[in-house]
Design a protein around this motif. Structure first.
Motif, PDB file in Angstrom:
ATOM      1  N   LYS A  96       5.861   8.570   0.118  1.00 23.98           N
ATOM      2  CA  LYS A  96       6.016   8.018  -1.234  1.00 23.98           C
ATOM      3  C   LYS A  96       5.173   6.748  -1.374  1.00 23.98           C
ATOM      4  CE  LYS A  96      10.603   8.108  -0.929  1.00 23.98           C
ATOM      5  NZ  LYS A  96      10.872   9.067   0.157  1.00 23.98           N
ATOM      6  N   ASN A  97       5.137   5.946  -0.320  1.00 21.74           N
ATOM      7  CA  ASN A  97       4.328   4.734  -0.300  1.00 21.74           C
ATOM      8  C   ASN A  97       2.869   5.056  -0.603  1.00 21.74           C
ATOM      9  OD1 ASN A  97       2.353   2.936   1.097  1.00 21.74           O
ATOM     10  ND2 ASN A  97       4.137   1.760   1.709  1.00 21.74           N
ATOM     11  N   LYS A  98       2.331   6.042   0.090  1.00 22.57           N
ATOM     12  CA  LYS A  98       0.911   6.373  -0.045  1.00 22.57           C
ATOM     13  C   LYS A  98       0.601   6.976  -1.412  1.00 22.57           C
ATOM     14  CE  LYS A  98      -3.162   6.295   1.754  1.00 22.57           C
ATOM     15  NZ  LYS A  98      -3.796   4.992   2.108  1.00 22.57           N
ATOM     16  N   LEU A  99       1.479   7.823  -1.916  1.00 26.08           N
ATOM     17  CA  LEU A  99       1.252   8.442  -3.222  1.00 26.08           C
ATOM     18  C   LEU A  99       1.202   7.374  -4.312  1.00 26.08           C
ATOM     19  CD1 LEU A  99       0.976  10.845  -5.129  1.00 26.08           C
ATOM     20  CD2 LEU A  99       3.477  11.095  -5.072  1.00 26.08           C
ATOM     21  N   ILE A 100       2.158   6.465  -4.289  1.00 24.05           N
ATOM     22  CA  ILE A 100       2.189   5.390  -5.291  1.00 24.05           C
ATOM     23  C   ILE A 100       0.948   4.510  -5.147  1.00 24.05           C
ATOM     24  CG2 ILE A 100       3.409   3.299  -6.022  1.00 24.05           C
ATOM     25  CD1 ILE A 100       6.024   4.782  -5.071  1.00 24.05           C
ATOM     26  N   GLN A 101       0.613   4.175  -3.907  1.00 26.02           N
ATOM     27  CA  GLN A 101      -0.570   3.351  -3.666  1.00 26.02           C
ATOM     28  C   GLN A 101      -1.838   3.985  -4.227  1.00 26.02           C
ATOM     29  OE1 GLN A 101      -1.652   1.687   0.090  1.00 26.02           O
ATOM     30  NE2 GLN A 101       0.447   1.183   0.644  1.00 26.02           N
ATOM     31  N   LEU A 102      -2.015   5.285  -4.004  1.00 26.09           N
ATOM     32  CA  LEU A 102      -3.230   5.962  -4.462  1.00 26.09           C
ATOM     33  C   LEU A 102      -3.370   5.889  -5.984  1.00 26.09           C
ATOM     34  CD1 LEU A 102      -3.336   9.128  -2.157  1.00 26.09           C
ATOM     35  CD2 LEU A 102      -4.897   7.177  -2.123  1.00 26.09           C
ATOM     36  N   VAL A 103      -2.250   6.003  -6.686  1.00 27.23           N
ATOM     37  CA  VAL A 103      -2.301   5.917  -8.152  1.00 27.23           C
ATOM     38  C   VAL A 103      -2.665   4.492  -8.575  1.00 27.23           C
ATOM     39  CG1 VAL A 103      -1.021   6.189 -10.305  1.00 27.23           C
ATOM     40  CG2 VAL A 103      -0.627   7.782  -8.418  1.00 27.23           C
ATOM     41  N   TYR A 104      -2.031   3.514  -7.955  1.00 27.51           N
ATOM     42  CA  TYR A 104      -2.328   2.128  -8.330  1.00 27.51           C
ATOM     43  C   TYR A 104      -3.731   1.702  -7.911  1.00 27.51           C
ATOM     44  CZ  TYR A 104       2.063   0.790 -10.438  1.00 27.51           C
ATOM     45  OH  TYR A 104       3.115   0.682 -11.309  1.00 27.51           O
ATOM     46  N   GLY A 113     -14.129  -5.694 -10.441  1.00 25.43           N
ATOM     47  CA  GLY A 113     -14.205  -5.397  -9.005  1.00 25.43           C
ATOM     48  C   GLY A 113     -13.468  -6.326  -8.080  1.00 25.43           C
ATOM     49  N   SER A 114     -13.012  -7.499  -8.550  1.00 20.44           N
ATOM     50  CA  SER A 114     -12.369  -8.461  -7.647  1.00 20.44           C
ATOM     51  C   SER A 114     -10.862  -8.241  -7.506  1.00 20.44           C
ATOM     52  CB  SER A 114     -12.620  -9.892  -8.141  1.00 20.44           C
ATOM     53  OG  SER A 114     -12.002 -10.093  -9.405  1.00 20.44           O
ATOM     54  N   LYS A 115     -10.306  -7.320  -8.269  1.00 22.99           N
ATOM     55  CA  LYS A 115      -8.855  -7.086  -8.223  1.00 22.99           C
ATOM     56  C   LYS A 115      -8.476  -6.380  -6.924  1.00 22.99           C
ATOM     57  CE  LYS A 115      -7.843  -8.156 -12.723  1.00 22.99           C
ATOM     58  NZ  LYS A 115      -6.773  -8.984 -13.259  1.00 22.99           N
ATOM     59  N   ILE A 116      -7.614  -7.008  -6.123  1.00 27.34           N
ATOM     60  CA  ILE A 116      -7.214  -6.423  -4.840  1.00 27.34           C
ATOM     61  C   ILE A 116      -5.701  -6.346  -4.672  1.00 27.34           C
ATOM     62  CG2 ILE A 116      -9.331  -7.079  -3.612  1.00 27.34           C
ATOM     63  CD1 ILE A 116      -7.782  -9.493  -2.509  1.00 27.34           C
ATOM     64  N   ILE A 117      -4.948  -6.901  -5.625  1.00 26.61           N
ATOM     65  CA  ILE A 117      -3.484  -6.904  -5.550  1.00 26.61           C
ATOM     66  C   ILE A 117      -2.957  -6.094  -6.718  1.00 26.61           C
ATOM     67  CG2 ILE A 117      -1.385  -8.303  -5.475  1.00 26.61           C
ATOM     68  CD1 ILE A 117      -3.222 -10.714  -4.808  1.00 26.61           C
ATOM     69  N   TRP A 118      -2.134  -5.094  -6.418  1.00 23.83           N
ATOM     70  CA  TRP A 118      -1.551  -4.327  -7.521  1.00 23.83           C
ATOM     71  C   TRP A 118      -0.086  -4.700  -7.698  1.00 23.83           C
ATOM     72  CZ3 TRP A 118       2.550  -0.951  -6.855  1.00 23.83           C
ATOM     73  CH2 TRP A 118       2.772  -0.441  -5.564  1.00 23.83           C
ATOM     74  N   GLY A 119       0.376  -4.517  -8.900  1.00 23.19           N
ATOM     75  CA  GLY A 119       1.765  -4.829  -9.189  1.00 23.19           C
ATOM     76  C   GLY A 119       2.337  -3.865 -10.204  1.00 23.19           C
ATOM     77  N   ASP A 120       3.637  -3.950 -10.384  1.00 25.45           N
ATOM     78  CA  ASP A 120       4.366  -3.028 -11.260  1.00 25.45           C
ATOM     79  C   ASP A 120       5.331  -3.833 -12.120  1.00 25.45           C
ATOM     80  OD1 ASP A 120       5.554   0.010 -11.545  1.00 25.45           O
ATOM     81  OD2 ASP A 120       7.162  -1.465 -11.525  1.00 25.45           O
ATOM     82  N   LYS A 121       5.353  -3.508 -13.397  1.00 23.50           N
ATOM     83  CA  LYS A 121       6.334  -4.122 -14.293  1.00 23.50           C
ATOM     84  C   LYS A 121       7.044  -3.000 -15.032  1.00 23.50           C
ATOM     85  CE  LYS A 121       7.593  -5.540 -18.549  1.00 23.50           C
ATOM     86  NZ  LYS A 121       7.620  -4.836 -19.844  1.00 23.50           N
ATOM     87  N   ASN A 122       8.290  -2.774 -14.689  1.00 22.47           N
ATOM     88  CA  ASN A 122       9.066  -1.711 -15.318  1.00 22.47           C
ATOM     89  C   ASN A 122      10.532  -2.108 -15.266  1.00 22.47           C
ATOM     90  OD1 ASN A 122       9.935   0.785 -16.360  1.00 22.47           O
ATOM     91  ND2 ASN A 122      10.180   1.615 -14.303  1.00 22.47           N
TER      92      ASN A 122
END
Length: 338
Positions: A96-104, A113-122
């Protein structure tokens, strides 16, 4: 490697509805290294779909991604579907970790191109904190709290009939009792998970502090995330180069996020509700109001036991009649969409 560490430490913005979570998302998203897209229940859907499954086979993963295309907020992300599918197919199975990561990570590619941190707001993430920590042990949660009476005032402004956290009851929010119960529901979900939080994975702030002292609070947020403060974070309302949901769409429900922070945007409830309604809210939510150091008006605003009882009766009929209407509409929609 810095980027790998950040990929394993996503940011989860959490809080009750109308508490400033969108404002906070936009502030963080304005950092050159952080990307938090407009709200979509991706993580929630992965948890609901795959539950305790540890290894998701590729066909199931691809079917799941295909099922998301019907949602407008997923379409807003404007992902390169071909690249996402190719990246999924590179694996024999996915956690589940990898699937979510791939989408983000696919979303990160739509930004500069400098964005390296993903986040979620829900908002729905409040119901899945324990599962999120299990999937992302290094996740960083940011919880924003707003005076529940102003949450109620904002809910009234957007004219929703119901609000519901996943796995909890519907609340009829056109009655002050329903807004109080909604606020209490959200805070109870945080309280239930206090054992899972520590100084490394949980940062709590008050909406009122953010609007009064934005630079100081955002500095503290950056220290928590381990990034440098950037003044552009306070210019979140300005157009961005990366693809984002349009300002026109946000205006419908988040008009104030299209302008600089309003430093006096609190205590609005005093002009929205009657003294009796405020007293009813405070009777339902006194414990949580005091927990977060919000002063009550109990010395000035009173509600008799009779009025309190009559509002409970009113709420009972409003809630149940409107819930029947809502369920009827859902059934009709399903029939039409067959």
């Amino acid at each position: 490697m810095k980027s790998n560490n950040f990929i394993e430490s996503p940011i989860f913005v959490i809080g009750c509805p109308r508490s400033g979570t969108t404002l906070l998302r936009l502030i963080l998203n304005s950092h050159s290294e952080i990307s938090i897209p407009h709200e979509f229940f991706l993580v929630e859907k992965v948890i609901e779909k795959f539950g305790s499954i540890e290894n998701i086979n590729i066909k199931e993963a691809l079917d799941f991604i295909s099922s998301l295309k019907k949602y407008k907020h997923y379409q807003d992300w404007n992902l390169n579907e071909k690249d996402l599918i190719l990246n999924i197919k590179k694996h024999s199975s996915l956690t589940k970790n990898k699937l979510i990561q791939l989408v983000y990570l696919a979303y990160l590619k739509t930004q500069n191109g400098s964005k390296i941190i993903w986040g979620d707001k829900n908002i729905g993430s409040l119901s899945f904190i324990e599962e999120i920590i299990e999937i992302f042990p290094k996740a960083k949660f940011i919880h924003i709290v707003r005076d529940g009476r102003d949450v109620a005032s904002s809910l009234k402004k957007v004219k929703w009939d119901f609000y519901k956290f996943p796995n909890l009851k519907y609340r009829y929010v056109n009655n002050i009792k329903g807004t109080a119960l909604t606020w209490n529901d959200g805070l109870s979900l945080i309280s239930k998970n206090k054992k899972n939080f520590n100084k490394n994975n949980f940062f709590e702030l008050k909406y009122e502090d953010l609007v009064v002292s934005p630079e100081s609070i955002v500095h503290n947020l950056c220290n928590y995330i381990n990034v440098d403060f950037e003044i552009e974070m306070l210019e979140f309302y300005k157009p961005k180069k990366g693809k984002e949901i349009s300002n026109e769409r946000l205006k419908n429900t988040h008009e104030n996020t299209q302008k600089p922070i309003l430093k006096n945007n609190f205590n609005k409830y005093l002009n929205t509700y009657s003294e009796k309604e405020i007293a009813i809210f405070e009777r339902f939510s006194k414990e949580n109001l005091l927990l977060f150091n919000y002063k009550t008006n109990q010395e000035y605003f009173k509600v008799s036991n009779t009025s309190f009882f009559l509002n409970n009766v009113k709420y009972f009929f409003q809630h149940n009649i409107n819930l029947l209407i809502l369920n009827f509409k859902i059934v009709i929609k399903r029939i039409i969409n067959r």
